[in-house]
Design a protein around this motif. Sequence first.
Motif, PDB file in Angstrom:
ATOM      1  N   LEU A 173      -5.994   4.505   8.630  1.00 16.17           N
ATOM      2  CA  LEU A 173      -5.980   4.753   7.190  1.00 16.17           C
ATOM      3  C   LEU A 173      -4.560   4.988   6.698  1.00 16.17           C
ATOM      4  O   LEU A 173      -3.850   5.853   7.210  1.00 16.17           O
ATOM      5  N   GLN A 174      -4.158   4.216   5.719  1.00 13.77           N
ATOM      6  CA  GLN A 174      -2.844   4.411   5.105  1.00 13.77           C
ATOM      7  C   GLN A 174      -2.992   5.453   3.997  1.00 13.77           C
ATOM      8  O   GLN A 174      -3.852   5.324   3.131  1.00 13.77           O
ATOM      9  N   THR A 175      -2.178   6.495   4.038  1.00 16.77           N
ATOM     10  CA  THR A 175      -2.282   7.576   3.053  1.00 16.77           C
ATOM     11  C   THR A 175      -1.048   7.701   2.177  1.00 16.77           C
ATOM     12  O   THR A 175      -1.064   8.457   1.211  1.00 16.77           O
ATOM     13  N   GLU A 176       0.011   6.990   2.498  1.00 15.48           N
ATOM     14  CA  GLU A 176       1.234   7.022   1.703  1.00 15.48           C
ATOM     15  C   GLU A 176       1.628   5.601   1.334  1.00 15.48           C
ATOM     16  O   GLU A 176       1.546   4.698   2.155  1.00 15.48           O
ATOM     17  N   PHE A 177       2.072   5.433   0.077  1.00 16.39           N
ATOM     18  CA  PHE A 177       2.374   4.108  -0.442  1.00 16.39           C
ATOM     19  C   PHE A 177       3.724   4.116  -1.157  1.00 16.39           C
ATOM     20  O   PHE A 177       3.892   4.835  -2.153  1.00 16.39           O
ATOM     21  N   PRO A 178       4.678   3.320  -0.683  1.00 19.44           N
ATOM     22  CA  PRO A 178       5.981   3.237  -1.353  1.00 19.44           C
ATOM     23  C   PRO A 178       5.870   2.420  -2.640  1.00 19.44           C
ATOM     24  O   PRO A 178       4.989   1.561  -2.775  1.00 19.44           O
ATOM     25  N   PHE A 179       6.771   2.688  -3.570  1.00 17.95           N
ATOM     26  CA  PHE A 179       6.793   1.938  -4.820  1.00 17.95           C
ATOM     27  C   PHE A 179       8.216   1.875  -5.360  1.00 17.95           C
ATOM     28  O   PHE A 179       9.096   2.618  -4.933  1.00 17.95           O
ATOM     29  N   GLN A 180       8.407   0.969  -6.315  1.00 16.17           N
ATOM     30  CA  GLN A 180       9.659   0.887  -7.060  1.00 16.17           C
ATOM     31  C   GLN A 180       9.298   0.767  -8.532  1.00 16.17           C
ATOM     32  O   GLN A 180       8.593  -0.167  -8.934  1.00 16.17           O
ATOM     33  N   LEU A 181       9.757   1.722  -9.329  1.00 17.63           N
ATOM     34  CA  LEU A 181       9.456   1.719 -10.754  1.00 17.63           C
ATOM     35  C   LEU A 181      10.146   0.548 -11.446  1.00 17.63           C
ATOM     36  O   LEU A 181      11.266   0.176 -11.088  1.00 17.63           O
ATOM     37  N   MET A 191      -1.063   1.932 -10.202  1.00 22.47           N
ATOM     38  CA  MET A 191      -0.947   2.108  -8.759  1.00 22.47           C
ATOM     39  C   MET A 191      -1.895   3.196  -8.266  1.00 22.47           C
ATOM     40  O   MET A 191      -2.556   3.040  -7.239  1.00 22.47           O
ATOM     41  N   TYR A 192      -1.971   4.306  -8.995  1.00 20.25           N
ATOM     42  CA  TYR A 192      -2.867   5.407  -8.637  1.00 20.25           C
ATOM     43  C   TYR A 192      -4.305   4.885  -8.526  1.00 20.25           C
ATOM     44  O   TYR A 192      -5.018   5.182  -7.569  1.00 20.25           O
ATOM     45  N   GLN A 193      -4.723   4.090  -9.491  1.00 19.03           N
ATOM     46  CA  GLN A 193      -6.087   3.551  -9.468  1.00 19.03           C
ATOM     47  C   GLN A 193      -6.292   2.607  -8.282  1.00 19.03           C
ATOM     48  O   GLN A 193      -7.318   2.674  -7.615  1.00 19.03           O
ATOM     49  N   ARG A 194      -5.311   1.748  -8.029  1.00 15.06           N
ATOM     50  CA  ARG A 194      -5.442   0.803  -6.906  1.00 15.06           C
ATOM     51  C   ARG A 194      -5.561   1.528  -5.576  1.00 15.06           C
ATOM     52  O   ARG A 194      -6.456   1.241  -4.788  1.00 15.06           O
ATOM     53  N   VAL A 195      -4.659   2.457  -5.309  1.00 18.93           N
ATOM     54  CA  VAL A 195      -4.670   3.089  -3.988  1.00 18.93           C
ATOM     55  C   VAL A 195      -5.841   4.043  -3.808  1.00 18.93           C
ATOM     56  O   VAL A 195      -6.335   4.204  -2.696  1.00 18.93           O
ATOM     57  N   ASN A 196      -6.310   4.659  -4.879  1.00 17.76           N
ATOM     58  CA  ASN A 196      -7.399   5.619  -4.729  1.00 17.76           C
ATOM     59  C   ASN A 196      -8.786   4.997  -4.864  1.00 17.76           C
ATOM     60  O   ASN A 196      -9.761   5.573  -4.397  1.00 17.76           O
ATOM     61  N   GLU A 197      -8.875   3.828  -5.453  1.00 17.27           N
ATOM     62  CA  GLU A 197     -10.164   3.148  -5.541  1.00 17.27           C
ATOM     63  C   GLU A 197     -10.355   2.156  -4.398  1.00 17.27           C
ATOM     64  O   GLU A 197     -11.464   1.944  -3.941  1.00 17.27           O
ATOM     65  N   HIS A 198      -9.252   1.539  -3.954  1.00 21.72           N
ATOM     66  CA  HIS A 198      -9.355   0.483  -2.952  1.00 21.72           C
ATOM     67  C   HIS A 198      -8.659   0.828  -1.641  1.00 21.72           C
ATOM     68  O   HIS A 198      -8.752   0.068  -0.681  1.00 21.72           O
ATOM     69  N   GLY A 199      -7.910   1.915  -1.607  1.00 21.78           N
ATOM     70  CA  GLY A 199      -7.226   2.321  -0.389  1.00 21.78           C
ATOM     71  C   GLY A 199      -6.038   1.458  -0.018  1.00 21.78           C
ATOM     72  O   GLY A 199      -5.539   1.519   1.086  1.00 21.78           O
ATOM     73  N   GLN A 200      -5.587   0.646  -0.974  1.00 27.22           N
ATOM     74  CA  GLN A 200      -4.413  -0.179  -0.725  1.00 27.22           C
ATOM     75  C   GLN A 200      -3.717  -0.485  -2.039  1.00 27.22           C
ATOM     76  O   GLN A 200      -4.317  -0.388  -3.106  1.00 27.22           O
ATOM     77  N   ASP A 201      -2.451  -0.836  -1.940  1.00 22.97           N
ATOM     78  CA  ASP A 201      -1.663  -1.144  -3.135  1.00 22.97           C
ATOM     79  C   ASP A 201      -1.362  -2.635  -3.208  1.00 22.97           C
ATOM     80  O   ASP A 201      -0.281  -3.046  -3.538  1.00 22.97           O
ATOM     81  N   GLN A 202      -2.323  -3.426  -2.836  1.00 21.06           N
ATOM     82  CA  GLN A 202      -2.140  -4.870  -2.905  1.00 21.06           C
ATOM     83  C   GLN A 202      -3.173  -5.446  -3.854  1.00 21.06           C
ATOM     84  O   GLN A 202      -4.322  -5.003  -3.888  1.00 21.06           O
ATOM     85  N   VAL A 203      -2.732  -6.408  -4.606  1.00 24.23           N
ATOM     86  CA  VAL A 203      -3.631  -7.105  -5.517  1.00 24.23           C
ATOM     87  C   VAL A 203      -3.942  -8.459  -4.890  1.00 24.23           C
ATOM     88  O   VAL A 203      -3.050  -9.203  -4.495  1.00 24.23           O
ATOM     89  N   ARG A 204      -5.223  -8.760  -4.758  1.00 24.12           N
ATOM     90  CA  ARG A 204      -5.625 -10.019  -4.147  1.00 24.12           C
ATOM     91  C   ARG A 204      -5.381 -11.152  -5.146  1.00 24.12           C
ATOM     92  O   ARG A 204      -5.821 -11.102  -6.282  1.00 24.12           O
ATOM     93  N   THR A 205      -4.638 -12.159  -4.680  1.00 19.04           N
ATOM     94  CA  THR A 205      -4.356 -13.331  -5.504  1.00 19.04           C
ATOM     95  C   THR A 205      -4.627 -14.589  -4.699  1.00 19.04           C
ATOM     96  O   THR A 205      -4.728 -14.546  -3.467  1.00 19.04           O
ATOM     97  N   GLN A 206      -4.704 -15.690  -5.399  1.00 17.77           N
ATOM     98  CA  GLN A 206      -4.927 -16.965  -4.731  1.00 17.77           C
ATOM     99  C   GLN A 206      -4.185 -18.036  -5.523  1.00 17.77           C
ATOM    100  O   GLN A 206      -4.324 -18.107  -6.755  1.00 17.77           O
ATOM    101  N   CYS A 207      -3.412 -18.832  -4.821  1.00 17.99           N
ATOM    102  CA  CYS A 207      -2.691 -19.925  -5.466  1.00 17.99           C
ATOM    103  C   CYS A 207      -3.664 -21.052  -5.804  1.00 17.99           C
ATOM    104  O   CYS A 207      -4.605 -21.297  -5.045  1.00 17.99           O
ATOM    105  N   PRO A 208      -3.433 -21.693  -6.919  1.00 18.60           N
ATOM    106  CA  PRO A 208      -4.325 -22.802  -7.289  1.00 18.60           C
ATOM    107  C   PRO A 208      -4.191 -23.995  -6.365  1.00 18.60           C
ATOM    108  O   PRO A 208      -3.313 -24.188  -5.659  1.00 18.60           O
TER     109      PRO A 208
END
Length: 105
Positions: free
Chosen positions: A2-10, A88-105
Motif C-alpha cells: 500500500l502506497q501511503t505517501e504521494f509526491p506532487f508539484q504545484l 489530488m486529495y480525492q484521487r489518492v483517497n478514493e482510488h489509492g493512487q495519484d494516476q489518471v487512467r488514459t488511453q491514446c486514440p
Amino acid sequence: MLQTEFPFQLPLGYVDAEGTLHREGTMRLATAYDEIAPLKDPRVQSNPGYLLIILLARVLMNLGSLEHITPKTIEGLYAADLAFLQDMYQRVNEHGQDQVRTQCP
C-alpha cells in the motif's frame, strides 16, 4: 504494498513570507480521524468551505522546505494550487493512487 505517501508539484507554488517559492511536496493518505476532527473546528462550523483548508493542512507532510503545514499556509495558496491539491486529495483517497487512467486514440 500500500502506497501511503504521494509526491506532487504545484502548478504555481506557494510563496512564503521571505519570498521563497515552494512547489514540490508530499501528501499522505487521510485517516478517518483526519476527516472527522475538523468538523469540530469552529471555522468549519461557521464556514463549511473551510473543511478543505484544514484537511489539506493535516495531510500535507511538506511543501518545499516547509515541514510544518498549517491552515494559514493553505490559505496562502493560489486558487489553481488549491484546486490541484483538492483533486489530488480525492484521487489518492478514493482510488489509492495519484494516476489518471488514459488511453491514446
